[in-house]
Motif scaffolding. Structure first.
Motif, PDB file in Angstrom:
ATOM      1  N   ARG A   1      41.475  33.542  45.543  1.00 58.52           N
ATOM      2  CA  ARG A   1      41.739  32.688  44.380  1.00 58.52           C
ATOM      3  C   ARG A   1      43.224  32.370  44.266  1.00 58.52           C
ATOM      4  O   ARG A   1      43.602  31.233  43.960  1.00 58.52           O
ATOM      5  CB  ARG A   1      41.246  33.374  43.101  1.00 58.52           C
ATOM      6  N   LEU A   2      44.068  33.370  44.514  1.00 58.93           N
ATOM      7  CA  LEU A   2      45.512  33.152  44.474  1.00 58.93           C
ATOM      8  C   LEU A   2      45.943  32.160  45.559  1.00 58.93           C
ATOM      9  O   LEU A   2      46.807  31.309  45.332  1.00 58.93           O
ATOM     10  CB  LEU A   2      46.253  34.475  44.652  1.00 58.93           C
ATOM     11  N   THR A   3      45.339  32.276  46.734  1.00 63.55           N
ATOM     12  CA  THR A   3      45.664  31.358  47.828  1.00 63.55           C
ATOM     13  C   THR A   3      45.340  29.924  47.437  1.00 63.55           C
ATOM     14  O   THR A   3      46.165  29.012  47.609  1.00 63.55           O
ATOM     15  CB  THR A   3      44.878  31.743  49.099  1.00 63.55           C
ATOM     16  N   GLN A   4      44.138  29.711  46.916  1.00 63.37           N
ATOM     17  CA  GLN A   4      43.712  28.362  46.546  1.00 63.37           C
ATOM     18  C   GLN A   4      44.546  27.807  45.395  1.00 63.37           C
ATOM     19  O   GLN A   4      44.907  26.625  45.387  1.00 63.37           O
ATOM     20  CB  GLN A   4      42.222  28.372  46.167  1.00 63.37           C
ATOM     21  N   GLU A   5      44.857  28.656  44.414  1.00 61.10           N
ATOM     22  CA  GLU A   5      45.634  28.186  43.269  1.00 61.10           C
ATOM     23  C   GLU A   5      47.071  27.867  43.675  1.00 61.10           C
ATOM     24  O   GLU A   5      47.646  26.874  43.227  1.00 61.10           O
ATOM     25  CB  GLU A   5      45.613  29.231  42.154  1.00 61.10           C
ATOM     26  N   ALA A   6      47.658  28.686  44.533  1.00 59.82           N
ATOM     27  CA  ALA A   6      49.018  28.409  44.999  1.00 59.82           C
ATOM     28  C   ALA A   6      49.057  27.100  45.784  1.00 59.82           C
ATOM     29  O   ALA A   6      49.994  26.302  45.638  1.00 59.82           O
ATOM     30  CB  ALA A   6      49.528  29.560  45.862  1.00 59.82           C
TER      31      ALA A   6
ATOM     32  N   ALA B   1      50.777  30.980  40.475  1.00 58.73           N
ATOM     33  CA  ALA B   1      49.342  31.210  40.650  1.00 58.73           C
ATOM     34  C   ALA B   1      48.929  32.532  40.018  1.00 58.73           C
ATOM     35  O   ALA B   1      47.894  32.622  39.338  1.00 58.73           O
ATOM     36  CB  ALA B   1      48.991  31.191  42.140  1.00 58.73           C
ATOM     37  N   ALA B   2      49.733  33.572  40.223  1.00 63.35           N
ATOM     38  CA  ALA B   2      49.424  34.880  39.643  1.00 63.35           C
ATOM     39  C   ALA B   2      49.429  34.811  38.122  1.00 63.35           C
ATOM     40  O   ALA B   2      48.569  35.403  37.454  1.00 63.35           O
ATOM     41  CB  ALA B   2      50.427  35.917  40.140  1.00 63.35           C
ATOM     42  N   ALA B   3      50.385  34.060  37.556  1.00 65.94           N
ATOM     43  CA  ALA B   3      50.440  33.916  36.100  1.00 65.94           C
ATOM     44  C   ALA B   3      49.236  33.140  35.583  1.00 65.94           C
ATOM     45  O   ALA B   3      48.636  33.508  34.566  1.00 65.94           O
ATOM     46  CB  ALA B   3      51.740  33.218  35.697  1.00 65.94           C
ATOM     47  N   HIS B   4      48.860  32.065  36.280  1.00 70.50           N
ATOM     48  CA  HIS B   4      47.714  31.255  35.853  1.00 70.50           C
ATOM     49  C   HIS B   4      46.421  32.061  35.861  1.00 70.50           C
ATOM     50  O   HIS B   4      45.566  31.895  34.987  1.00 70.50           O
ATOM     51  CB  HIS B   4      47.551  30.049  36.779  1.00 70.50           C
ATOM     52  N   LEU B   5      46.278  32.923  36.873  1.00 69.65           N
ATOM     53  CA  LEU B   5      45.024  33.661  37.044  1.00 69.65           C
ATOM     54  C   LEU B   5      45.051  35.029  36.383  1.00 69.65           C
ATOM     55  O   LEU B   5      44.052  35.752  36.418  1.00 69.65           O
ATOM     56  CB  LEU B   5      44.716  33.815  38.541  1.00 69.65           C
ATOM     57  N   GLY B   6      46.186  35.387  35.796  1.00 69.88           N
ATOM     58  CA  GLY B   6      46.285  36.692  35.157  1.00 69.88           C
ATOM     59  C   GLY B   6      46.142  37.831  36.140  1.00 69.88           C
ATOM     60  O   GLY B   6      45.534  38.859  35.829  1.00 69.88           O
ATOM     61  N   ALA B   7      46.691  37.646  37.343  1.00 68.59           N
ATOM     62  CA  ALA B   7      46.607  38.697  38.362  1.00 68.59           C
ATOM     63  C   ALA B   7      47.357  39.932  37.871  1.00 68.59           C
ATOM     64  O   ALA B   7      48.527  39.832  37.487  1.00 68.59           O
ATOM     65  CB  ALA B   7      47.193  38.204  39.677  1.00 68.59           C
ATOM     66  N   PRO B   8      46.729  41.088  37.878  1.00 70.71           N
ATOM     67  CA  PRO B   8      47.339  42.281  37.299  1.00 70.71           C
ATOM     68  C   PRO B   8      48.491  42.856  38.110  1.00 70.71           C
ATOM     69  O   PRO B   8      49.290  43.618  37.592  1.00 70.71           O
ATOM     70  CB  PRO B   8      46.173  43.277  37.238  1.00 70.71           C
ATOM     71  N   SER B   9      48.577  42.522  39.398  1.00 69.45           N
ATOM     72  CA  SER B   9      49.653  43.072  40.220  1.00 69.45           C
ATOM     73  C   SER B   9      49.961  42.088  41.335  1.00 69.45           C
ATOM     74  O   SER B   9      49.302  41.064  41.488  1.00 69.45           O
ATOM     75  CB  SER B   9      49.245  44.423  40.821  1.00 69.45           C
ATOM     76  N   THR B  10      50.975  42.404  42.096  1.00 71.34           N
ATOM     77  CA  THR B  10      51.360  41.529  43.203  1.00 71.34           C
ATOM     78  C   THR B  10      50.832  42.034  44.541  1.00 71.34           C
ATOM     79  O   THR B  10      51.195  41.511  45.584  1.00 71.34           O
ATOM     80  CB  THR B  10      52.894  41.426  43.282  1.00 71.34           C
ATOM     81  N   THR B  11      49.957  43.020  44.520  1.00 71.50           N
ATOM     82  CA  THR B  11      49.484  43.596  45.782  1.00 71.50           C
ATOM     83  C   THR B  11      48.557  42.650  46.539  1.00 71.50           C
ATOM     84  O   THR B  11      48.367  42.818  47.739  1.00 71.50           O
ATOM     85  CB  THR B  11      48.747  44.919  45.523  1.00 71.50           C
TER      86      THR B  11
END
Length: 200
Positions: free
Chosen positions: A15-20, A39-49
């Motif tokens: 999802r992060l790949t597609q959003e970026a 992308a991480a902010a848009h998707l609310g990704a909890p970490s950068t791992t």
């Protein structure tokens, strides 16, 4: 438990790949790190791992342009490549090489034309621009070769509606391309004749 977490991580990474890729295509973001953060902010990704690699985003960007860019993106890309060819003719004395989005085929309207130029001294290009009466701004570009990053002058000016960026290198840079920010391999570059073939 671990397998379920790995599956969730893989889905989030995709999802992060597609959003970026979407952010780079639609919003005009050209920095991979910035696109990942947005992308991480848009998707609310909890970490950068789970952040994808640049080459994963590049592949998704190519696919996004293929699916959604359509004729409009193709026409914009052709126009930018035509302008790049004219710029390469103009700066022929500095043996320019085309790099970046316009070469890779992911450029849309408003993308910069990026050229690597080669001169005995950086001032040679500055004097040429001044002699031709071309207004320009100068900043710096950090590129990685085999060892540490190298800071090089980058001159920016407008040619019609397009921004041209000239990164000036020592002539030995013709034989040793910098590393690509996408996959870390030697950066793909095109000569004037190679670009002309792409336009035919």
């Amino acid at each position: 438990m671990a397998r379920g977490r790995e599956s969730r991580d893989a889905r989030m990474r995709e999802r992060l790949t597609q959003e970026a890729a979407r952010i780079m295509a639609v919003e005009g973001v050209r920095d991979f790190s910035q696109a990942k953060r947005k992308a991480a902010a848009h998707l609310g990704a909890p970490s950068t791992t789970n952040l994808p690699q640049n080459k994963e985003i590049q592949a998704a960007l190519v696919e996004y342009q293929r699916l959604f860019g359509g004729e409009e993106q193709a026409q914009a890309l052709h126009a930018l490549r035509q302008m790049a060819l004219e710029a390469m003719d103009f700066f022929a004395a500095f043996r320019p090489r085309l790099v970046g989005e316009v070469l890779e085929g992911t450029a849309a309207e408003g993308a910069p034309i990026e050229l690597h130029c080669f001169a005995d001294t950086p001032e040679d290009v500055v004097f040429f621009l001044m002699d031709q009466g071309i207004p320009f701004d100068t900043d710096q570009r950090r590129l990685r070769f085999d060892t540490d990053p190298v800071t090089l002058p980058c001159h920016r000016f407008l040619a019609g509606d397009a921004e041209v960026q000239l990164v000036v290198m020592d002539p030995k840079g013709l034989r040793q391309p910098p590393r690509s920010p996408i996959d870390g391999r030697p950066m793909r570059r095109a000569s004037r004749s190679q670009l002309a073939e792409m336009l035919n």
